[in-house]
Motif scaffolding. Structure first.
Motif, PDB file in Angstrom:
ATOM      1  N   PHE A  25      46.625  36.102  45.126  1.00 14.72           N
ATOM      2  CA  PHE A  25      45.217  36.509  45.053  1.00 14.72           C
ATOM      3  C   PHE A  25      45.149  38.022  44.877  1.00 14.72           C
ATOM      4  O   PHE A  25      44.743  38.751  45.786  1.00 14.72           O
ATOM      5  CB  PHE A  25      44.469  36.095  46.334  1.00 14.72           C
ATOM      6  N   PRO A  26      45.556  38.536  43.720  1.00 15.89           N
ATOM      7  CA  PRO A  26      45.715  39.989  43.550  1.00 15.89           C
ATOM      8  C   PRO A  26      44.434  40.767  43.805  1.00 15.89           C
ATOM      9  O   PRO A  26      44.468  41.802  44.489  1.00 15.89           O
ATOM     10  CB  PRO A  26      46.196  40.128  42.100  1.00 15.89           C
ATOM     11  N   ARG A  27      43.315  40.330  43.261  1.00 18.34           N
ATOM     12  CA  ARG A  27      42.066  41.090  43.428  1.00 18.34           C
ATOM     13  C   ARG A  27      41.648  41.120  44.895  1.00 18.34           C
ATOM     14  O   ARG A  27      41.281  42.183  45.433  1.00 18.34           O
ATOM     15  CB  ARG A  27      40.959  40.468  42.574  1.00 18.34           C
ATOM     16  N   GLN A  28      41.688  39.972  45.538  1.00 20.37           N
ATOM     17  CA  GLN A  28      41.255  39.895  46.934  1.00 20.37           C
ATOM     18  C   GLN A  28      42.219  40.641  47.861  1.00 20.37           C
ATOM     19  O   GLN A  28      41.800  41.336  48.794  1.00 20.37           O
ATOM     20  CB  GLN A  28      41.128  38.430  47.369  1.00 20.37           C
ATOM     21  N   ALA A  29      43.520  40.496  47.602  1.00 22.07           N
ATOM     22  CA  ALA A  29      44.507  41.158  48.454  1.00 22.07           C
ATOM     23  C   ALA A  29      44.427  42.674  48.324  1.00 22.07           C
ATOM     24  O   ALA A  29      44.510  43.402  49.320  1.00 22.07           O
ATOM     25  CB  ALA A  29      45.908  40.662  48.104  1.00 22.07           C
ATOM     26  N   VAL A  30      44.249  43.165  47.104  1.00 24.01           N
ATOM     27  CA  VAL A  30      44.107  44.608  46.902  1.00 24.01           C
ATOM     28  C   VAL A  30      42.841  45.107  47.592  1.00 24.01           C
ATOM     29  O   VAL A  30      42.835  46.176  48.231  1.00 24.01           O
ATOM     30  CB  VAL A  30      44.096  44.960  45.401  1.00 24.01           C
ATOM     31  N   GLY A  31      41.758  44.342  47.473  1.00 19.18           N
ATOM     32  CA  GLY A  31      40.514  44.723  48.144  1.00 19.18           C
ATOM     33  C   GLY A  31      40.708  44.844  49.643  1.00 19.18           C
ATOM     34  O   GLY A  31      40.227  45.796  50.278  1.00 19.18           O
TER      35      GLY A  31
END
Length: 271
Positions: free
Chosen positions: A138-144
């Motif tokens: 979950f790249p977008r969520q994890a980075v957020g």
């Protein structure tokens, strides 16, 4: 003129009576959950005669809810739980899920705590080891989450909860109802930071402990169970067809039955 900070929300205690000579089973929920997570699960214990108590951690019930900027962390959660525990008379056995299991470890030295059940309890090192995997999945969520500290990025994302809270055997109806409640809650950034700073070690007195792991839980694996076992001398039980939210799975009755049998066989004076 200085502005006084808003008072923090209070915890809530709900008690259901049982046999007066039985210890009270105290249910402690995990992040983005509340006592609602044990509503159905706890019926088995009431039918067995146990008094049960549910502690809703601060800001997880009623109108006054926590947000990501709330000034409460792990120590504050433990303090609030301690106050609720003080209001429960007699012997107690803690059944803690996830964060609730960590709080149970922090309260294990209390004289009135007779035994513990640790359900899907992730030690901080298990959470840290998951971070790279989350960046891939979950790249977008994890980075957020990692850049802002706001856990809503992950926990309000249903594909994340589908993988990390529930097994593939969970009914869509149960997942949908749970996600509605999860998305109505927020957790402080401070809480996650303080959880990651905790160091849980073996300490006397060693009390009877049951370590429950869902066979489909990607975070609290058997290896994590072995680490918990070193800390507690506990007994590990694998719950088949269950993910992280063992008490919400379609197989939850199997898990509650295992706990009842363990209480009778392994927890001293469990009745």
């Amino acid at each position: 003129m200085t502005t006084k900070p808003s008072p923090l929300p209070k915890a809530r205690l709900t008690v259901r009576e049982g046999q007066i000579d039985y210890p009270t089973l105290v249910f402690l929920h995990g992040v983005y959950h509340g006592s609602w997570a044990f509503e159905e699960f706890s019926q088995t214990f009431s039918q067995a005669g146990y008094p049960v108590a549910f502690i809703d951690m601060p800001g997880h019930w009623g109108e006054q809810r926590l947000n990501t900027r709330s000034d409460i962390g792990y120590d504050g959660i433990v303090d609030a739980t301690t106050q609720m525990m003080d209001a429960i008379s007699g012997r107690k056995i803690i059944i803690g899920h996830s964060l609730g299991g960590l709080v149970a470890l922090s309260l294990r030295s209390r004289n009135d705590v007779q035994a513990m059940v640790l359900m899907a309890t992730p030690l901080p090192q298990a959470i840290r080891s998951k971070q790279w995997r989350l960046l891939l999945e979950f790249p977008r969520q994890a980075v957020g989450f990692l850049t802002t500290g706001n856990p809503d990025w992950l926990y309000h994302h249903e594909p994340f909860t589908a993988k990390y809270f529930f097994s593939k055997f969970t009914s869509d109806e149960k997942k949908s109802l749970a996600n509605q409640r999860i998305q109505s809650l927020h957790e402080p950034c401070k809480l996650f930071k303080e959880i990651m700073a905790q160091n849980f070690e073996r300490q006397p007195p060693i009390k009877p402990t049951l370590i429950m792991i869902g066979s489909e839980d990607p975070t609290v694996t058997f290896a994590v169970g072995k680490q918990l076992q070193k800390i507690t001398d506990g007994k590990i039980e694998i719950v088949e067809r269950a993910g992280h939210d063992i008490m919400l799975e379609d197989s939850s009755s199997l898990a509650s039955g295992v706990i009842v049998n363990w209480l009778l066989e392994h927890a001293a004076d469990g009745r």
